[in-house]
Design a protein around this motif. Structure first.
Motif, mmCIF file in Angstrom:
data_model
loop_
_atom_site.group_PDB
_atom_site.id
_atom_site.type_symbol
_atom_site.label_atom_id
_atom_site.label_comp_id
_atom_site.label_asym_id
_atom_site.label_seq_id
_atom_site.Cartn_x
_atom_site.Cartn_y
_atom_site.Cartn_z
ATOM 1 N N MET C 1 0.851 -1.192 0.000
ATOM 2 C CA MET C 1 0.000 0.000 0.000
ATOM 3 C C MET C 1 0.882 1.237 0.000
ATOM 4 O O MET C 1 1.772 1.356 0.811
ATOM 5 N N GLU C 3 1.847 4.577 0.964
ATOM 6 C CA GLU C 3 1.475 5.533 1.999
ATOM 7 C C GLU C 3 1.507 6.966 1.511
ATOM 8 O O GLU C 3 0.882 7.840 2.082
ATOM 9 N N GLU C 211 -7.495 0.866 2.756
ATOM 10 C CA GLU C 211 -7.893 0.303 4.049
ATOM 11 C C GLU C 211 -9.337 0.634 4.432
ATOM 12 O O GLU C 211 -9.917 1.632 3.999
ATOM 13 N N ALA C 213 -11.710 1.301 7.755
ATOM 14 C CA ALA C 213 -11.530 1.719 9.149
ATOM 15 C C ALA C 213 -12.845 1.583 9.885
ATOM 16 O O ALA C 213 -13.913 1.534 9.280
ATOM 17 N N GLY C 219 -15.258 -0.379 21.456
ATOM 18 C CA GLY C 219 -14.623 -1.103 22.551
ATOM 19 C C GLY C 219 -13.130 -0.881 22.545
ATOM 20 O O GLY C 219 -12.618 -0.044 21.799
ATOM 21 N N LEU C 220 -12.436 -1.648 23.371
ATOM 22 C CA LEU C 220 -11.013 -1.363 23.542
ATOM 23 C C LEU C 220 -10.200 -1.633 22.282
ATOM 24 O O LEU C 220 -9.116 -1.107 22.112
ATOM 25 N N HIS C 222 -11.201 -0.852 19.264
ATOM 26 C CA HIS C 222 -11.729 -0.004 18.183
ATOM 27 C C HIS C 222 -10.619 0.429 17.228
ATOM 28 O O HIS C 222 -10.789 0.413 16.003
ATOM 29 N N TYR C 223 -9.468 0.768 17.782
ATOM 30 C CA TYR C 223 -8.388 1.305 16.944
ATOM 31 C C TYR C 223 -7.827 0.264 15.987
ATOM 32 O O TYR C 223 -7.244 0.600 14.976
ATOM 33 N N ARG C 224 -7.985 -1.014 16.344
ATOM 34 C CA ARG C 224 -7.431 -2.015 15.424
ATOM 35 C C ARG C 224 -8.508 -2.736 14.611
ATOM 36 O O ARG C 224 -8.292 -3.819 14.089
ATOM 37 N N MET C 225 -9.695 -2.114 14.514
ATOM 38 C CA MET C 225 -10.732 -2.628 13.610
ATOM 39 C C MET C 225 -10.358 -2.214 12.190
ATOM 40 O O MET C 225 -11.092 -1.502 11.524
ATOM 41 N N ARG C 226 -9.197 -2.660 11.751
ATOM 42 C CA ARG C 226 -8.723 -2.236 10.449
ATOM 43 C C ARG C 226 -8.790 -3.430 9.508
ATOM 44 O O ARG C 226 -8.513 -4.561 9.914
ATOM 45 N N PRO C 267 -0.718 -3.451 15.974
ATOM 46 C CA PRO C 267 -0.411 -2.186 15.327
ATOM 47 C C PRO C 267 1.073 -2.209 14.963
ATOM 48 O O PRO C 267 1.887 -2.776 15.700
ATOM 49 N N GLU C 268 1.370 -1.610 13.840
ATOM 50 C CA GLU C 268 2.723 -1.793 13.347
ATOM 51 C C GLU C 268 3.781 -1.197 14.260
ATOM 52 O O GLU C 268 4.887 -1.670 14.348
ATOM 53 N N LYS C 269 3.398 -0.128 14.922
ATOM 54 C CA LYS C 269 4.375 0.491 15.826
ATOM 55 C C LYS C 269 4.151 -0.042 17.218
ATOM 56 O O LYS C 269 3.154 0.266 17.839
ATOM 57 N N LYS C 270 5.008 -0.841 17.716
ATOM 58 C CA LYS C 270 4.799 -1.295 19.106
ATOM 59 C C LYS C 270 6.103 -1.799 19.625
ATOM 60 O O LYS C 270 6.779 -2.562 18.957
#
Lengths: 597, 203, 270
Positions: C1, C3, C211, C213, C219-220, C222-226, C267-270
């Motif tokens: 993808m 960016e 993507e 979104a 819920g907790l 939510h941010y990774r409902m990708r 998530p990619e950044k972790k």
């Protein structure tokens, strides 16, 4: 009337001879003990100050929650320095915020700012303190109900805070608490509901009191067209609170039933949560909550903004030294706004799959409601035109309100139109939009109000230098906070994301998150000027007489601070509220309460 | 609280024609209309969304106890009448009669709650709790909230009958106004029942 | 993808209906900018011109402001135009006129905490029926293995394949809570309401990898409902369909979930 009153009270209503005879009713006689005078007081001014101080505390607290969240948004997944460890291992394992905690902070930030911060300050604080003074009343119509209102509100606040100590933490389904998410959330949500019931009850008591007071207790000669604009704004606000809050109370009761008694008001049949069928009867409607919630929460927007406009009107008229331009137009506009605010609620729900007839209806009403807002802004700016504008601290805040509110209002257009809302709904654009209305809009107006009426409440001026520093730093910082959000929203970034960098389009605007967070922390620092000023001036501020701003409305006829009963002599009103710079008069202000200009 | 004097506590305001208290109670009732209005609308919405009402089949009138509810309707209407008589007695300056009628009103309210208790406990015996289905959810929530209003009325009325009646000695008019306001509230609670009865039991 | 396609303004639009939405958003922002700049200039000038100073007095008599009436009138006219000229037609076109059945690709989207399930009817164009009791770890939709309609169904997690230049008709629903199905580049957004199947439709104009979104707090996680949306050329789409169709034997339809890259959680950044 009552000769036993102590002479120490700075100015009691007793000295004057009333001729109403049996109309008048008297409570109590003697000097009150401390706790009756300052804690369980029935004096509208004490209650107003109690509300204001409580609300200011919660505004700071709610803002602090956001400052913590802002770390996670700017630097996702990195441990928060200093505070990270303090908040405990469940909330911030290893100093890194947990997603649940992020959601708690988000939900509580919204709830606190709206229900525990802005509304109690704008209505409970300013409404209580200023309105009876401005109409020349000795107190509210029901002083004991006023007392009850605050003492129901405060336990509500404490209960709301108690949510943080529940297993699973505080409410975390957003301030909107949409079911089914909120129905299946941890017990913090139950506490949220209970606290809301208390807060709603408190504001109902308050609004009844306000309306009766404004209608029944105006001073002699104070007709409706002589009322200060602030009072009109409070009157409309009170009607909104009175009629819009009960449906939310009903909804909250139903949500409590869902959570505690196992009913399914908001739960449809066939829910499967984490692979398990939810053991409820089903048959409910999740959208029912949204309708009831927004039926309150849209008028609630006007509950936030109308008192703010009222304050701006007072400050602008006073500091331009000329009458408010289009006073009657302003009054008609707020009444119209009040009515219309009941028929726009579903524009928050365009994406729920509603039919085209309904959405067309609601986007049309939304466009209609934008017109009185345009009229109000025009009136304010035309009030500046031709004035002799003094830029003191309250005026700086009131002036800044106008462009900030304009940005908030204008950015409402793409959200109110269904087609553009398809793309912008629930993005950061929305956050930017309503924060411009509420933060640099309403909150700036409330700051203007604090600087403007502080001398009346305390008998002392706030420091002008600190006030100006507070203004300029806040003004710059707050625009760094909310302006970039429009760009994030345009890039399509959803709101309420714990880690926006999960998305490619989020990574594209991540740099702005750093800018916003810096802005937010800067804004936090700027409030230190205010906090210092607020407390220092209590002791060190320059003493003032009744009318330090050379203003015209009735509150400036009472001593600063006014004693119980407010006025030394019963005020009589001779003219319109904003008679500044009247040709042929000795002063550039002709108070309502003086027969001779 | 030295001697703040609130105007129009007792005497009507020359323009609105009513004293503060009565104005306040009308506003309160307006908010109550919104509260029950929201609940009734929710009921309509949930009911129209259900394939069958009551969801478990049958008819509302078969599930709920219509005779008992009719009795309760009678009790409440009678209590409204006694409430008016209590107020009228005040107007005529007869405190003992007021006490009699007010006492009767309170007794009738307790009667209503007792009947309600029998209705509720019968449902519980059958295992029909609010969670049973949305019919019971609506039934218990609406009648429960109404019951809370009845309780509130009992508290107010008992106060007026007991300690509150001392005001009679010092300010009759003020006391009479209070009785009238309590009466307005009581009629409203009564009216809510008049709507609840057919909507829940009969339709 | 890629960016680089994402910046600080609208992302690329690859949908048929999106151009009109973008046009409205653009027109609106020019209108807003014009109002704000014009009005702001007057505002700043007023503040400067009428500042308090020695020898300057405020004017008591109200200014007869004719211009403001015209400006307000103009604002109303523009708003009416925006409302009925631009917004409503686009909205009605977006909401009414579903594509005709034979032509469109039908897909069901079922959201859950925290993943998107995509259900394709397969060759027979009939969705297999689902049963609540059958929902489990390896059968997120509870598809009934007995149902012959479901034998050729394709179920993927967090991977939506759609063909380019072909109308796509999607019914969105949710197993648990409300969320919003949002594909920014396709200018599509629809709340998923549990207990309801809500149809939306769109047509992509260019192939690509973008993507999906979640736009409503769910819920907790939510941010990774990708999820990924892959807009395929007709050939690629046919190839993908063929590769992922369950084998014709009696293999339970439910065992079909795509095992293709599952990039839900981390998530990619972790």
């Amino acid at each position: 009337m009552n000769p036993t009153t102590t002479p120490t009270a700075t100015g009691n209503g007793h000295a004057h001879d009333h001729d109403h005879g049996h109309d008048l009713e008297r409570h109590g006689h003697h000097e009150l003990p401390f706790w009756r005078k300052y804690i369980f007081s029935v004096d509208h001014k004490v209650i107003g100050i109690q509300y204001a101080v409580t609300a200011l505390f919660f505004l700071l607290f709610g803002f602090s929650l956001m400052m913590i969240m802002r770390w996670q948004l700017a630097y996702p997944g990195q441990p928060l320095p200093l505070f990270g460890k303090l908040l405990g291992e469940t909330a911030m394992p290893g100093g890194v915020m947990a997603p649940e905690f992020y959601n708690q902070l988000g939900a509580m930030h919204g709830t606190i700012m709206v229900f525990l911060g802005v509304v109690p300050l704008a209505v409970g604080g300013f409404g209580n303190f200023v309105m009876p003074l401005q109409i020349g009343a000795p107190d509210m119509a029901f002083p004991r109900i006023n007392l009850a209102s605050y003492w129901i509100f405060l336990p509500g606040c404490i209960l709301m805070m108690a949510g943080f100590f529940m297993p699973g933490g505080a409410a975390q389904s957003g301030w909107t608490s949409y079911p089914p998410l909120s129905d299946i959330a941890t017990s913090g949500q139950t506490v949220w509901c209970l606290a809301m019931v208390l807060i709603i009850t408190s504001s109902l008591l308050g609004s009844i009191n306000f309306i009766v007071t404004i209608v029944q207790m105006r001073a002699k000669g104070l007709t409706f067209w002589r009322l200060p604009f602030f009072v009109h704004a409070q009157l409309v606000t009170s009607f909104l609170l009175l009629l819009a809050f009960p449906p939310l109370e009903a909804a909250t009761v139903m949500q409590l039933m869902d959570r505690l008694a196992g009913t399914s008001f908001f739960l449809p049949s066939g829910l499967v949560v984490s692979g398990e069928q939810l053991k409820v009867a089903g048959g409910g409607s999740p959208l029912l909550w949204q309708h009831l919630f927004w039926f309150l929460a849209h008028p609630e927007v006007y509950v936030l903004i109308l008192p703010a406009m009222g304050i701006v009107a007072e400050v602008v008229a006073n500091n331009t030294r000329k009458p408010l331009w289009g006073y009657r137009l302003l009054v008609y506009s707020v009444i119209f706004l009040g009515f219309m605010s009941f028929v726009v609620w579903a524009h928050h729900m365009f994406m729920t799959g509603m039919g085209t007839t309904m959405s067309t209806f609601f986007q049309t009403t939304t466009m209609i409601i934008s017109i009185p807002s345009v009229v109000i802004l025009t009136c304010f700016i035309m009030s500046l035109y031709g004035g002799a504008i003094r830029f003191n601290t309250p005026m700086l805040f009131a002036t800044a309100f106008l462009p900030m509110f304009a940005i908030g209002g204008l950015t409402g257009l793409p959200l109110g139109l269904t087609a553009s809302d398809i793309y912008l709904h629930d993005t950061f654009y929305v956050i930017g939009h309503f924060h411009y209305v509420v933060a640099p809009g309403t909150l700036f107006a409330l700051f203007a109000g604090i600087y403007y009426w502080y001398p009346k409440a305390t008998g002392r001026q706030m420091n002008a230098t600190l006030g100006k520093l507070h203004f300029w730093f806040s003004f710059v910082a707050i625009n760094f906070v909310f302006m970039p959000m429009f760009f994030q929203g345009m890039a399509g970034l959803s709101r309420r994301l714990y880690d926006p960098t999960v998305y490619a389009h989020g990574r594209g605007v991540q740099a702005l998150n750093v800018v916003i967070s810096m802005g937010a922390w800067g804004l936090g620092l700027a409030q230190i000027f205010f906090i210092i000023n607020f407390f220092m001036s209590l002791k060190n501020g320059a003493r003032v007489t009744e009318n330090p701003w050379n203003a015209t409305t009735l509150e400036w006829a009472a001593p600063s601070p006014p004693g119980h009963g407010n006025f030394l002599t019963e005020p009589i009103v001779y003219r319109e509220p904003y008679e500044y710079s009247v040709p042929g008069h000795a002063n550039d202000y002709s108070p309502q309460f003086k027969a001779e200009g | 609280m030295s001697d703040t004097v609130i105007p129009y506590m007792v005497k009507p305001h020359p323009v609105t024609g009513i004293p503060n208290g009565k104005f306040g109670i009308w506003l309160f009732l307006a908010s109550e209309v919104m509260l029950f209005g929201a609940l009734f609308s929710s009921y309509v919405l949930i009911r129209t969304g259900a394939p069958h009402w009551p969801p478990e089949g049958g008819l509302s009138s078969e599930i709920l106890n219509v005779p008992l509810a009719t009795l309760n309707t009678g009790i409440l209407i009678t209590s409204s009448i006694t409430m008016v008589l209590a107020w009228a007695s005040c107007k005529l300056g007869e405190l003992p009669k007021f006490k009699l009628w007010m006492g009767a009103t309170i007794l009738l309210s307790f009667g209503f709650l007792i009947v309600k208790y029998f209705e509720y406990s019968h449902k519980f015996e059958l295992g029909h709790y609010p969670s049973h289905d949305n019919f019971y959810a609506v039934y218990f929530t609406l009648t429960g909230l109404h019951g809370v209003h009845i309780l509130g009325g009992i508290v107010v009325n008992s106060y007026l009958l007991g300690p509150g009646s001392k005001l009679w000695a010092t300010d009759r008019e003020h006391f009479t106004n209070r009785v009238e306001n309590a009466g307005l509230y009581w009629h409203f609670v009564d009216l809510v029942w008049i709507f609840l009865f057919p909507c829940l039991y009969l339709l | 993808m890629d960016e680089k396609v994402y910046g600080w303004w609208l992302p690329p639009d690859v949908s048929v209906h999106g151009a009109k939405i973008d046009q409205l958003i653009t027109v609106l922002h020019w209108f807003m900018l014009l109002l704000f700049v014009g009005w702001g200039a007057f505002f700043v000038w007023t503040l400067f011109k009428y500042r308090a100073r020695e020898g300057h007095k405020a004017i008591y008599a109200p200014v007869a402001a004719v211009a403001t009436k015209y400006i307000e009138g103009a604002v109303v006219v523009v708003e009416v135009f925006l409302l009925f000229g631009l917004s409503t037609p686009v909205w009605l076109a977006y909401k009414n006129n579903p594509p005709n059945d034979a032509e469109a690709v039908h897909i069901r989207v079922v959201a859950e905490q925290f993943a998107w399930n995509f259900h394709y009817p397969g060759k027979d164009k009939k969705f297999g029926s689902g049963k609540l009791d059958l929902i489990g770890g390896d059968n997120p939709l509870g598809l009934d293995p007995e149902d012959k309609d479901g034998k050729d169904d394709i179920v993927t997690i967090n991977q939506l394949h759609i063909p380019v230049h072909k109308p796509v008709y999607v019914e969105v629903s949710s197993k648990d809570v409300i969320r919003a199905f949002n594909i920014p580049v396709l200018r599509v957004k629809q709340d998923t309401i549990p207990g309801q199947k809500i149809p939306i439709w769109f047509e992509a104009t260019a192939p690509g990898h973008y993507e999906i979104a979640c736009a409503q707090l769910c819920g907790l996680g939510h941010y990774r409902m990708r999820a990924d949306v892959l807009i395929d050329t007709p050939e690629d789409y046919a190839k993908w369909e063929a590769e992922n169709a369950p084998p014709p034997q009696e293999a339970p339809a439910a065992a079909a979930p795509d095992t293709a890259p599952d990039n839900t959680p981390a998530p990619e950044k972790k």
